[in-house]
Enzyme design. Sequence first.
Site, PDB file in Angstrom:
ATOM      1  N   HIS A   1      10.036  -4.151   4.431  1.00  0.00           N
ATOM      2  CA  HIS A   1      10.486  -2.761   4.323  1.00  0.00           C
ATOM      3  C   HIS A   1      10.765  -2.165   5.690  1.00  0.00           C
ATOM      4  O   HIS A   1      10.199  -2.590   6.693  1.00  0.00           O
ATOM      5  CB  HIS A   1       9.535  -1.877   3.517  1.00  0.00           C
ATOM      6  CG  HIS A   1       8.125  -1.673   4.037  1.00  0.00           C
ATOM      7  ND1 HIS A   1       7.247  -2.689   4.316  1.00  0.00           N
ATOM      8  CD2 HIS A   1       7.429  -0.527   4.289  1.00  0.00           C
ATOM      9  CE1 HIS A   1       6.080  -2.190   4.701  1.00  0.00           C
ATOM     10  NE2 HIS A   1       6.163  -0.875   4.722  1.00  0.00           N
TER      11      HIS A   1
ATOM     12  N   HIS B   1      -2.006   4.424   9.751  1.00  0.00           N
ATOM     13  CA  HIS B   1      -0.676   5.010   9.971  1.00  0.00           C
ATOM     14  C   HIS B   1      -0.739   6.346  10.692  1.00  0.00           C
ATOM     15  O   HIS B   1       0.173   7.157  10.575  1.00  0.00           O
ATOM     16  CB  HIS B   1       0.041   5.203   8.641  1.00  0.00           C
ATOM     17  CG  HIS B   1       0.272   3.968   7.842  1.00  0.00           C
ATOM     18  ND1 HIS B   1      -0.741   3.271   7.226  1.00  0.00           N
ATOM     19  CD2 HIS B   1       1.408   3.298   7.544  1.00  0.00           C
ATOM     20  CE1 HIS B   1      -0.225   2.239   6.573  1.00  0.00           C
ATOM     21  NE2 HIS B   1       1.075   2.232   6.758  1.00  0.00           N
TER      22      HIS B   1
ATOM     23  N   HIS C   1       0.813  -1.233   0.000  1.00  0.00           N
ATOM     24  CA  HIS C   1       0.000   0.000   0.000  1.00  0.00           C
ATOM     25  C   HIS C   1       0.847   1.285   0.000  1.00  0.00           C
ATOM     26  O   HIS C   1       0.427   2.313   0.519  1.00  0.00           O
ATOM     27  CB  HIS C   1      -0.978  -0.025   1.187  1.00  0.00           C
ATOM     28  CG  HIS C   1      -0.317  -0.074   2.532  1.00  0.00           C
ATOM     29  ND1 HIS C   1      -0.805  -0.833   3.580  1.00  0.00           N
ATOM     30  CD2 HIS C   1       0.787   0.544   3.025  1.00  0.00           C
ATOM     31  CE1 HIS C   1      -0.028  -0.668   4.636  1.00  0.00           C
ATOM     32  NE2 HIS C   1       0.936   0.163   4.333  1.00  0.00           N
TER      33      HIS C   1
ATOM     34  N   GLU D   1       3.741  -5.341   8.732  1.00  0.00           N
ATOM     35  CA  GLU D   1       2.423  -5.184   8.106  1.00  0.00           C
ATOM     36  C   GLU D   1       1.905  -6.515   7.560  1.00  0.00           C
ATOM     37  O   GLU D   1       0.720  -6.637   7.236  1.00  0.00           O
ATOM     38  CB  GLU D   1       2.488  -4.140   6.981  1.00  0.00           C
ATOM     39  CG  GLU D   1       2.675  -2.733   7.541  1.00  0.00           C
ATOM     40  CD  GLU D   1       2.797  -1.652   6.479  1.00  0.00           C
ATOM     41  OE1 GLU D   1       2.641  -0.471   6.826  1.00  0.00           O
ATOM     42  OE2 GLU D   1       3.060  -1.974   5.300  1.00  0.00           O
TER      43      GLU D   1
HETATM   44  C1  DHB Z   1       6.139   3.312   2.342  1.00  0.00           C
HETATM   45  C2  DHB Z   1       5.629   2.046   2.657  1.00  0.00           C
HETATM   46  C3  DHB Z   1       4.530   1.932   3.521  1.00  0.00           C
HETATM   47  O1  DHB Z   1       3.982   0.742   3.890  1.00  0.00           O
HETATM   48  C4  DHB Z   1       3.921   3.070   4.035  1.00  0.00           C
HETATM   49  O2  DHB Z   1       2.831   2.911   4.816  1.00  0.00           O
HETATM   50  C5  DHB Z   1       4.425   4.317   3.744  1.00  0.00           C
HETATM   51  C6  DHB Z   1       5.539   4.448   2.894  1.00  0.00           C
HETATM   52  C7  DHB Z   1       7.296   3.460   1.394  1.00  0.00           C
HETATM   53  O3  DHB Z   1       7.955   2.479   1.040  1.00  0.00           O
HETATM   54  O4  DHB Z   1       7.538   4.595   0.962  1.00  0.00           O
HETATM   55 FE    FE Z   2       2.455   1.047   5.524  1.00  0.00          FE
END
Ligand code: DHB
Ligand code: FE
Length: 286
Positions: free
Chosen positions: A192, A59, A12, A239
Amino acid sequence: MARIIGAVASTHVPAIGKAIAEKKQNDPYWKPFFQGFDYVHGWLAREKPDVAVIFYNDHGLNFFLDKLPTFAVGAADEYGNEDEGWGIPVARAVPGDPQLSWHLINALVADDFDITMCQQMLIDHAVTIPMALMWPGEAWPVKIVPVSINTVQHPLPSLARCLSLGRSIGRALQSYPRDLRVMIVGTGGLSHQLDGTRAGFINKDFDQLCMSKIADDPQALTGYSIHDWVELAGAQGVEFLNWMAMRGALTGRVKELHRNYHIPISNTAAATLVLENEDVPAQMAA
Ligand code: DHB
Ligand code: FE
């Protein structure tokens, strides 16, 4: 009776919303990611879901660190979005299905899940970006029940707990008397990390393992603790809890129909998955 037709899991990342607004789907950077949704569009056109139950993490738009429920279920007529500051347009509001929401809430509490019930709830990019990816351009043709899982403020619920949450919702959907075609959505991930000394961390091998286990053997992933997950998938890789809940809600025979994996989109290992849920009598369900 309600029928659970299957699920879509999707990254997302907010930058996707900006790419959509700027019509960059065919740019070399974006194409390998957006192409992964061609299959999803065909599947949705064939399957025609009426409702989507969406597992995601807020978030900071609706919940902030001052009050952060572990599990929250929307029970609103409509869910709005607001400017989150990523440079993406504010999304249109999405209609809810409060009658179904209350059915799920009753079933969850009866199953000993201490959830927060939200008759007003804003949805953030973790809902609106996957919606925009699944139904580009056109009006979004489904009502939604958003289910928010805390992946932000520790302590987080375990992978096993999120799988159980999904299973409880799956059982509740199976007992819902209205004739509805229900799809399940899980958003976020895969690996991530957005900040700290490991910012930019991605773990392709672990992502591949997760994608290969989620359909056939989600239980195998419950052996990892949240701390293991942060180490292996990055601080925001947690997540994946939303994917676990999504998988739990598929109460029938589950088959992977489609997968796409592309590194990177922004700071994230981007993944798209479509799972089919073949109805089986409740007592035979895995
Ligand atoms: C990014 C990834 C995310 O899951 C999010 O909520 C906000 C930013 C990113 O990789 O930029
Ligand atoms: Fe996110």
